[in-house]
Design a protein around this motif. Structure first.
Motif, PDB file in Angstrom:
ATOM      1  N   GLY A  54       1.353  -1.410   0.081  1.00 53.15           N
ATOM      2  CA  GLY A  54      -0.043  -0.102  -0.240  1.00 53.15           C
ATOM      3  C   GLY A  54       0.654   1.217  -0.269  1.00 53.15           C
ATOM      4  N   GLU A  55       2.484   0.938   0.340  1.00 55.55           N
ATOM      5  CA  GLU A  55       2.504   2.626  -0.099  1.00 55.55           C
ATOM      6  C   GLU A  55       3.316   2.479  -0.737  1.00 55.55           C
ATOM      7  OE1 GLU A  55       7.212   4.199   2.476  1.00 55.55           O
ATOM      8  OE2 GLU A  55       6.784   1.452   2.730  1.00 55.55           O
ATOM      9  N   VAL A  56       3.973   4.094  -1.801  1.00 52.06           N
ATOM     10  CA  VAL A  56       4.456   4.223  -2.815  1.00 52.06           C
ATOM     11  C   VAL A  56       5.823   4.699  -2.637  1.00 52.06           C
ATOM     12  CG1 VAL A  56       4.632   5.954  -4.643  1.00 52.06           C
ATOM     13  CG2 VAL A  56       3.110   4.864  -4.242  1.00 52.06           C
ATOM     14  N   VAL A  57       6.442   3.251  -3.081  1.00 51.64           N
ATOM     15  CA  VAL A  57       8.205   3.199  -2.633  1.00 51.64           C
ATOM     16  C   VAL A  57       9.002   3.334  -4.087  1.00 51.64           C
ATOM     17  CG1 VAL A  57       7.794   1.891  -0.643  1.00 51.64           C
ATOM     18  CG2 VAL A  57       8.234   0.728  -3.483  1.00 51.64           C
ATOM     19  N   GLY A  58       8.504   3.617  -5.106  1.00 54.53           N
ATOM     20  CA  GLY A  58       9.253   4.431  -5.825  1.00 54.53           C
ATOM     21  C   GLY A  58       8.247   4.834  -7.943  1.00 54.53           C
ATOM     22  N   CYS A  59       8.922   5.100  -8.632  1.00 52.18           N
ATOM     23  CA  CYS A  59       7.233   6.336  -9.730  1.00 52.18           C
ATOM     24  C   CYS A  59       8.418   6.067 -10.723  1.00 52.18           C
ATOM     25  CB  CYS A  59       6.879   6.694  -8.862  1.00 52.18           C
ATOM     26  SG  CYS A  59       8.087   8.637  -8.254  1.00 52.18           S
ATOM     27  N   THR A  60       7.951   6.128 -11.539  1.00 58.28           N
ATOM     28  CA  THR A  60       8.287   6.611 -13.254  1.00 58.28           C
ATOM     29  C   THR A  60       7.744   6.662 -14.045  1.00 58.28           C
ATOM     30  OG1 THR A  60       9.734   5.644 -14.749  1.00 58.28           O
ATOM     31  CG2 THR A  60       8.497   4.103 -13.688  1.00 58.28           C
ATOM     32  N   GLU A  61       7.987   8.085 -15.360  1.00 61.99           N
ATOM     33  CA  GLU A  61       7.334   8.324 -16.043  1.00 61.99           C
ATOM     34  C   GLU A  61       8.343   8.301 -16.983  1.00 61.99           C
ATOM     35  OE1 GLU A  61       5.968  12.496 -17.617  1.00 61.99           O
ATOM     36  OE2 GLU A  61       6.175  12.705 -15.318  1.00 61.99           O
ATOM     37  N   TYR A  62       7.312   7.798 -18.866  1.00 63.08           N
ATOM     38  CA  TYR A  62       8.055   8.474 -19.900  1.00 63.08           C
ATOM     39  C   TYR A  62       7.223   8.255 -20.683  1.00 63.08           C
ATOM     40  CZ  TYR A  62       6.357   3.670 -21.217  1.00 63.08           C
ATOM     41  OH  TYR A  62       5.691   2.607 -21.764  1.00 63.08           O
ATOM     42  N   ARG A  63       7.456   8.396 -21.721  1.00 62.97           N
ATOM     43  CA  ARG A  63       6.221   9.250 -22.534  1.00 62.97           C
ATOM     44  C   ARG A  63       7.132   8.528 -24.420  1.00 62.97           C
ATOM     45  NH1 ARG A  63       5.634  14.566 -21.589  1.00 62.97           N
ATOM     46  NH2 ARG A  63       6.370  14.209 -20.095  1.00 62.97           N
ATOM     47  N   TYR A  64       6.574   7.448 -24.874  1.00 60.31           N
ATOM     48  CA  TYR A  64       7.010   7.140 -26.507  1.00 60.31           C
ATOM     49  C   TYR A  64       6.352   8.370 -27.129  1.00 60.31           C
ATOM     50  CZ  TYR A  64       7.206   4.532 -30.602  1.00 60.31           C
ATOM     51  OH  TYR A  64       7.154   3.469 -32.122  1.00 60.31           O
ATOM     52  N   TYR A  65       6.797   8.446 -28.441  1.00 54.52           N
ATOM     53  CA  TYR A  65       6.840   9.592 -29.505  1.00 54.52           C
ATOM     54  C   TYR A  65       6.761   8.076 -31.079  1.00 54.52           C
ATOM     55  CZ  TYR A  65       7.451  13.096 -26.305  1.00 54.52           C
ATOM     56  OH  TYR A  65       7.448  13.735 -24.938  1.00 54.52           O
TER      57      TYR A  65
END
Length: 223
Positions: A54-65
């Protein structure tokens, strides 16, 4: 550990993620909470969190063109040490990206990423997390195969005040064997597309893009 996509600021996990971003990154790198509403609903922007009990311990964001045949890693945060969160996020992100590319039937040329240069900026603490130390992060990117573009890089502040942010390198991970340079036109087009969302940009940024448009290619150097 679960790899969960965030698509709305109403998701309770997003608040945890945003707080983690504020703890780790300097203010000019963090978009305001309410300004995330549009980006999270954009199908081309993919934001994922690593959730452990239940805890956010990491994150990532990316995008594809798809039209440019490149991707961009916006950020990756490892919020806890010694849990394998970094490899988990990297592997899950790559699998998701490759699935998207396969759907388009096109070649993925490479993936951009911005990384702090600790030799230029030393005062950031990054939430006191040693795993987020810029020296460590550069080594991680190097091991993944990223190299930095040979240009003096600057980007507009995400505080949307038109200020220039220095102290970073723009890097690129190639998926083409033997590729030691990136077409300058591709880099310029990518940057204009990526930062189109920010209406206020510093003159230094415009000058950098103009210089890129006058070049044939940009050499890739070791980080």
């Amino acid at each position: 550990m679960d790899y969960t996509r965030i698509t709305t600021i109403e998701d309770p996990l997003f608040k945890q993620m945003h707080n983690l971003m504020k703890d780790v990154f300097p203010p000019e790198e963090v978009l305001a909470f309410e300004d995330w509403a549009g980006p999270l609903e954009d199908p081309g922007i993919r934001v994922f969190v690593a959730v452990d009990k239940g805890e956010v311990v990491g994150c990532t964001e990316y995008r594809y063109y798809e039209d440019l045949q490149v991707a961009m890693t916006d950020f990756t945060i490892v919020g806890r040490e010694g849990r394998g969160i970094g490899p988990f996020l990297a592997n899950q992100r790559q699998a998701d990206l490759f699935a998207l590319v396969q759907e388009t039937g096109k070649e993925l040329i490479g993936m951009f990423a911005e990384i702090y240069n600790p030799y230029l900026v030393a005062e950031y603490e990054f939430g006191g997390l040693q795993v987020m130390n810029p020296f460590v992060r550069r080594e991680v990117l190097a091991h993944l195969g990223y190299r930095k573009l040979d240009l003096a890089y600057v980007h507009p502040s995400w505080q949307q005040d038109g200020e220039a942010v220095h102290g970073l390198d723009l890097c690129f991970l190639t998926y083409r064997a033997g590729m030691d340079a990136v077409p300058a036109e591709l880099v310029a087009t990518f940057l204009k597309t990526y930062y189109a969302v920010l209406p206020e940009k510093p003159q230094e940024w415009y000058a950098m893009v103009e210089q890129l448009e006058a070049r044939e290619s940009v050499t890739l150097l070791a980080i």
